[in-house]
Design an enzyme around this catalytic site. Structure first.
Site, PDB file in Angstrom:
ATOM      1  N   SER A  42      -2.208 -25.552  45.347  1.00  0.00           N
ATOM      2  CA  SER A  42      -2.701 -24.303  45.956  1.00  0.00           C
ATOM      3  C   SER A  42      -3.230 -23.368  44.872  1.00  0.00           C
ATOM      4  O   SER A  42      -4.080 -22.531  45.134  1.00  0.00           O
ATOM      5  CB  SER A  42      -1.565 -23.624  46.745  1.00  0.00           C
ATOM      6  OG  SER A  42      -0.449 -23.440  45.901  1.00  0.00           O
ATOM      7  N   TYR A  43      -2.736 -23.490  43.640  1.00  0.00           N
ATOM      8  CA  TYR A  43      -3.270 -22.595  42.590  1.00  0.00           C
ATOM      9  C   TYR A  43      -3.494 -23.341  41.273  1.00  0.00           C
ATOM     10  O   TYR A  43      -3.588 -22.742  40.199  1.00  0.00           O
ATOM     11  CB  TYR A  43      -2.335 -21.407  42.367  1.00  0.00           C
ATOM     12  CG  TYR A  43      -0.896 -21.782  42.118  1.00  0.00           C
ATOM     13  CD1 TYR A  43      -0.420 -21.995  40.815  1.00  0.00           C
ATOM     14  CD2 TYR A  43      -0.003 -21.968  43.167  1.00  0.00           C
ATOM     15  CE1 TYR A  43       0.894 -22.363  40.584  1.00  0.00           C
ATOM     16  CE2 TYR A  43       1.320 -22.331  42.940  1.00  0.00           C
ATOM     17  CZ  TYR A  43       1.755 -22.535  41.646  1.00  0.00           C
ATOM     18  OH  TYR A  43       3.068 -22.909  41.421  1.00  0.00           O
ATOM     19  N   SER A  44      -3.592 -24.671  41.387  1.00  0.00           N
ATOM     20  CA  SER A  44      -3.831 -25.410  40.143  1.00  0.00           C
ATOM     21  C   SER A  44      -4.643 -26.668  40.437  1.00  0.00           C
ATOM     22  O   SER A  44      -4.675 -27.150  41.574  1.00  0.00           O
ATOM     23  CB  SER A  44      -2.492 -25.834  39.523  1.00  0.00           C
ATOM     24  OG  SER A  44      -1.827 -26.748  40.390  1.00  0.00           O
ATOM     25  N   LYS A  61      -3.220 -29.596  33.430  1.00  0.00           N
ATOM     26  CA  LYS A  61      -3.056 -28.798  34.654  1.00  0.00           C
ATOM     27  C   LYS A  61      -3.664 -27.433  34.367  1.00  0.00           C
ATOM     28  O   LYS A  61      -3.257 -26.757  33.417  1.00  0.00           O
ATOM     29  CB  LYS A  61      -1.561 -28.673  34.987  1.00  0.00           C
ATOM     30  CG  LYS A  61      -1.260 -28.056  36.326  1.00  0.00           C
ATOM     31  CD  LYS A  61       0.218 -28.226  36.629  1.00  0.00           C
ATOM     32  CE  LYS A  61       0.557 -27.858  38.045  1.00  0.00           C
ATOM     33  NZ  LYS A  61       1.964 -28.189  38.371  1.00  0.00           N
ATOM     34  N   GLU A 117       0.581 -42.488  41.881  1.00  0.00           N
ATOM     35  CA  GLU A 117       1.807 -42.109  42.604  1.00  0.00           C
ATOM     36  C   GLU A 117       2.557 -43.342  43.095  1.00  0.00           C
ATOM     37  O   GLU A 117       1.930 -44.323  43.516  1.00  0.00           O
ATOM     38  CB  GLU A 117       1.432 -41.323  43.865  1.00  0.00           C
ATOM     39  CG  GLU A 117       0.736 -40.043  43.679  1.00  0.00           C
ATOM     40  CD  GLU A 117       0.290 -39.512  45.051  1.00  0.00           C
ATOM     41  OE1 GLU A 117      -0.366 -38.469  45.062  1.00  0.00           O
ATOM     42  OE2 GLU A 117       0.605 -40.132  46.093  1.00  0.00           O
ATOM     43  N   ASP A 156      12.212 -30.789  45.137  1.00  0.00           N
ATOM     44  CA  ASP A 156      11.100 -31.320  45.955  1.00  0.00           C
ATOM     45  C   ASP A 156      10.809 -32.772  45.585  1.00  0.00           C
ATOM     46  O   ASP A 156       9.654 -33.190  45.478  1.00  0.00           O
ATOM     47  CB  ASP A 156       9.838 -30.467  45.766  1.00  0.00           C
ATOM     48  CG  ASP A 156       8.804 -30.752  46.867  1.00  0.00           C
ATOM     49  OD1 ASP A 156       7.628 -30.396  46.676  1.00  0.00           O
ATOM     50  OD2 ASP A 156       9.188 -31.356  47.898  1.00  0.00           O
ATOM     51  N   LYS A 158      10.085 -36.467  46.035  1.00  0.00           N
ATOM     52  CA  LYS A 158       9.464 -37.274  47.096  1.00  0.00           C
ATOM     53  C   LYS A 158       8.556 -38.280  46.406  1.00  0.00           C
ATOM     54  O   LYS A 158       8.175 -38.082  45.244  1.00  0.00           O
ATOM     55  CB  LYS A 158       8.661 -36.377  48.047  1.00  0.00           C
ATOM     56  CG  LYS A 158       7.640 -35.488  47.359  1.00  0.00           C
ATOM     57  CD  LYS A 158       6.965 -34.533  48.324  1.00  0.00           C
ATOM     58  CE  LYS A 158       6.017 -33.597  47.593  1.00  0.00           C
ATOM     59  NZ  LYS A 158       5.320 -32.679  48.491  1.00  0.00           N
ATOM     60  N   GLU A 160       5.511 -38.790  46.393  1.00  0.00           N
ATOM     61  CA  GLU A 160       4.255 -38.246  45.831  1.00  0.00           C
ATOM     62  C   GLU A 160       4.484 -37.647  44.441  1.00  0.00           C
ATOM     63  O   GLU A 160       3.586 -37.599  43.630  1.00  0.00           O
ATOM     64  CB  GLU A 160       3.684 -37.129  46.720  1.00  0.00           C
ATOM     65  CG  GLU A 160       3.223 -37.555  48.094  1.00  0.00           C
ATOM     66  CD  GLU A 160       4.337 -37.437  49.113  1.00  0.00           C
ATOM     67  OE1 GLU A 160       5.498 -37.812  48.779  1.00  0.00           O
ATOM     68  OE2 GLU A 160       4.071 -37.033  50.242  1.00  0.00           O
ATOM     69  N   ASN A 161       5.698 -37.191  44.186  1.00  0.00           N
ATOM     70  CA  ASN A 161       5.985 -36.564  42.877  1.00  0.00           C
ATOM     71  C   ASN A 161       6.610 -37.535  41.892  1.00  0.00           C
ATOM     72  O   ASN A 161       7.005 -37.144  40.797  1.00  0.00           O
ATOM     73  CB  ASN A 161       6.923 -35.358  43.067  1.00  0.00           C
ATOM     74  CG  ASN A 161       6.182 -34.177  43.652  1.00  0.00           C
ATOM     75  OD1 ASN A 161       4.958 -34.109  43.564  1.00  0.00           O
ATOM     76  ND2 ASN A 161       6.907 -33.282  44.282  1.00  0.00           N
ATOM     77  N   ASP A 174       5.884 -32.167  38.804  1.00  0.00           N
ATOM     78  CA  ASP A 174       5.842 -31.013  39.700  1.00  0.00           C
ATOM     79  C   ASP A 174       7.170 -30.258  39.786  1.00  0.00           C
ATOM     80  O   ASP A 174       7.895 -30.344  40.770  1.00  0.00           O
ATOM     81  CB  ASP A 174       5.389 -31.427  41.102  1.00  0.00           C
ATOM     82  CG  ASP A 174       4.552 -30.296  41.714  1.00  0.00           C
ATOM     83  OD1 ASP A 174       3.866 -30.505  42.717  1.00  0.00           O
ATOM     84  OD2 ASP A 174       4.600 -29.190  41.129  1.00  0.00           O
ATOM     85  N   THR A 213       9.686 -30.409  50.894  1.00  0.00           N
ATOM     86  CA  THR A 213       8.763 -31.043  51.851  1.00  0.00           C
ATOM     87  C   THR A 213       9.581 -31.566  53.024  1.00  0.00           C
ATOM     88  O   THR A 213      10.618 -32.205  52.801  1.00  0.00           O
ATOM     89  CB  THR A 213       8.027 -32.209  51.145  1.00  0.00           C
ATOM     90  OG1 THR A 213       7.385 -31.674  49.987  1.00  0.00           O
ATOM     91  CG2 THR A 213       7.019 -32.880  52.055  1.00  0.00           C
TER      92      THR A 213
HETATM   93  N1  LIG Z   1       1.423 -31.023  40.066  1.00  0.00           N
HETATM   94  C1  LIG Z   1       1.423 -31.597  38.891  1.00  0.00           C
HETATM   95  O1  LIG Z   1       2.042 -31.121  37.926  1.00  0.00           O
HETATM   96  C2  LIG Z   1       0.653 -32.852  38.764  1.00  0.00           C
HETATM   97  N2  LIG Z   1      -0.135 -33.293  39.768  1.00  0.00           N
HETATM   98  N3  LIG Z   1      -0.674 -34.444  39.364  1.00  0.00           N
HETATM   99  C3  LIG Z   1      -1.571 -35.211  40.256  1.00  0.00           C
HETATM  100  C4  LIG Z   1      -0.948 -35.247  41.649  1.00  0.00           C
HETATM  101  C5  LIG Z   1      -1.774 -36.022  42.641  1.00  0.00           C
HETATM  102  C6  LIG Z   1      -1.084 -35.964  44.000  1.00  0.00           C
HETATM  103  N4  LIG Z   1       0.285 -36.406  43.959  1.00  0.00           N
HETATM  104  C7  LIG Z   1       1.100 -35.774  42.943  1.00  0.00           C
HETATM  105  C8  LIG Z   1       0.456 -35.833  41.577  1.00  0.00           C
HETATM  106  C9  LIG Z   1      -0.257 -34.762  38.110  1.00  0.00           C
HETATM  107  C10 LIG Z   1       0.597 -33.759  37.707  1.00  0.00           C
HETATM  108  C11 LIG Z   1       1.334 -33.780  36.406  1.00  0.00           C
HETATM  109  C12 LIG Z   1       0.595 -34.585  35.378  1.00  0.00           C
HETATM  110  C13 LIG Z   1      -0.047 -35.822  35.935  1.00  0.00           C
HETATM  111  C14 LIG Z   1      -0.269 -36.939  35.132  1.00  0.00           C
HETATM  112  N5  LIG Z   1      -0.910 -38.012  35.604  1.00  0.00           N
HETATM  113  C15 LIG Z   1      -1.346 -38.005  36.888  1.00  0.00           C
HETATM  114  N6  LIG Z   1      -1.969 -39.111  37.309  1.00  0.00           N
HETATM  115  C16 LIG Z   1      -2.507 -39.500  38.458  1.00  0.00           C
HETATM  116  C17 LIG Z   1      -3.312 -40.679  38.465  1.00  0.00           C
HETATM  117  C18 LIG Z   1      -3.870 -41.140  39.636  1.00  0.00           C
HETATM  118  C19 LIG Z   1      -3.689 -40.458  40.898  1.00  0.00           C
HETATM  119  C20 LIG Z   1      -2.840 -39.258  40.854  1.00  0.00           C
HETATM  120  C21 LIG Z   1      -2.274 -38.790  39.681  1.00  0.00           C
HETATM  121  N7  LIG Z   1      -1.165 -36.957  37.736  1.00  0.00           N
HETATM  122  C22 LIG Z   1      -0.532 -35.871  37.269  1.00  0.00           C
END
Ligand SMILES: NC(=O)c1nn(CC2CCNCC2)c2c1CCc1cnc(N=C3C=CCC=C3)nc1-2
Length: 322
Positions: A42-44, A61, A117, A156, A158, A160-161, A174, A213
């Site tokens: 939402s903000y990054s 990020k 993920e 949180d 899950k 996805e994280n 996250d 979530t």
């Molecule tokens: N919110 C975060 O800090 C974060 N978000 N992402 C991508 C999101 C995509 C949706 N699901 C949760 C993660 C990351 C990070 C940390 C740092 C980080 C490092 N590598 C990846 N790599 C990815 C490679 C392919 C698909 C998604 C992520 N992604 C991240």
């Protein structure tokens, strides 16, 4: 905003006397070439990036300052930075190398997880077999243990994280909604620091803001708004169930109906769900947090027979996903 880390780039410059001098300059946007977007919050925004000097790859990020202030998210940004600063030496945590900023944005330079993920891998496989579930859930548990011993509740957790690095090993990310328990007390009988679990803490020290979530939120967060370490173990139980069943245990048409299922402990195991894993999940998905299995007992559960806890868990090859 307190920056972190002192990554510097060295630039050779010629001074007024014609002397070549080395200038040590904190890294900034110009030191990276940016690629694909990996995720949007939402903000990054999280973007693939390569350090132009070292060619090392990162996930950066990027947080928009104006948006953070407007959306009153400054607290969450600082929680994430402070949490990552506390969780610096475990293979299961996405590492924060350093931060920098410019006029418009803050930048977190983080580990790149090329495997994406865990949820994405699970969707491609439909379900994991027991060996893969054991390996991935063991790495997640080892990482939760490390977090909790340093007084951090994720809140949180899950699929996805749970990200995967190039070796398909777990990297949890996250931490913007994490809770840092008060400064842990030093306990002579343990390995030095033994933060009080929030279940033992006086009311004001338990995490009190609602996060999470729907499918993975623990009942205590829905009833008395208090998260504790056991809340992460509830989510852990949901993740084990989902890896083996291909869907989370509590899922309904909308969030409210999902919450109703959680507080009523209304879930079933699909036919063929492995018996030993079922016993473990049943001891984690317990409404009363204090009665939920604690980490040391989870590690000793029959489901994890054959797992070597500690650094060796991270040295072994990830099982082939089948
Ligand atoms: N919110 C975060 O800090 C974060 N978000 N992402 C991508 C999101 C995509 C949706 N699901 C949760 C993660 C990351 C990070 C940390 C740092 C980080 C490092 N590598 C990846 N790599 C990815 C490679 C392919 C698909 C998604 C992520 N992604 C991240």
């Amino acid at each position: 905003w307190q920056e972190r880390g002192a990554a510097v780039s060295v630039r050779q410059e010629v001074d007024a006397n014609g002397q070549t001098v080395s200038r040590y300059i904190k890294k900034g946007v110009r030191d990276f070439s940016f690629g694909n977007t990996l995720g949007e919050g939402s903000y990054s925004t999280v973007v693939f990036a390569t350090d132009r000097q070292t060619l090392k790859e990162y996930a950066i990020k990027i947080l928009d300052k104006r948006h953070i202030i407007k959306e009153r998210k400054v607290k969450y940004v600082n929680i994430e930075k402070d949490t990552l600063n506390r969780l610096t030496d475990h293979p299961g945590i996405v590492r924060l190398y350093y931060t920098f900023q410019d006029e418009q944005s803050l930048y977190f330079v983080l580990d790149l997880c090329k495997g994406g993920e865990l949820l994405g891998v699970l969707k491609r496989m439909t379900t994991f077999d027991e060996e893969c579930t054991r390996f991935y859930s063991a790495q997640i548990l080892d990482t939760i243990d490390y977090m909790h011993k340093r007084g951090v509740i994720h809140r949180d957790l899950k699929p996805e994280n749970v990200l995967l690095d190039s070796g398909m090993h777990v990297k949890i990310t996250d931490f913007g909604t994490a809770k840092m328990l008060k400064t842990p007390r030093v306990d002579s009988s343990s390995n030095g620091i033994l933060p009080l679990d929030s279940a033992e803490l006086p009311q004001e020290e338990r995490a009190s803001s609602f996060v999470g979530t729907a499918e993975y939120v623990s009942p205590e967060l829905l009833t008395d708004k208090n998260a504790c370490k056991a809340s992460d173990l509830w989510a852990f139980g949901c993740i084990i169930y989902q890896l083996l069943a291909g869907r989370p245990p509590f899922k309904a048409g909308n969030e409210y109906q999902t919450f109703q299922k959680i507080v009523a402990l209304d879930y079933e195991f699909p036919i063929g769900f492995p018996t030993v894993a079922r016993d473990l999940v049943e001891r984690l998905l317990v409404l009363e947090p204090a009665r939920r299995l604690q980490i040391e007992h989870i590690k000793n559960h029959e489901f994890f027979d054959g797992i070597t806890w500690g650094p060796d868990l991270w040295k072994q090859k990830a099982p082939r996903l089948k």
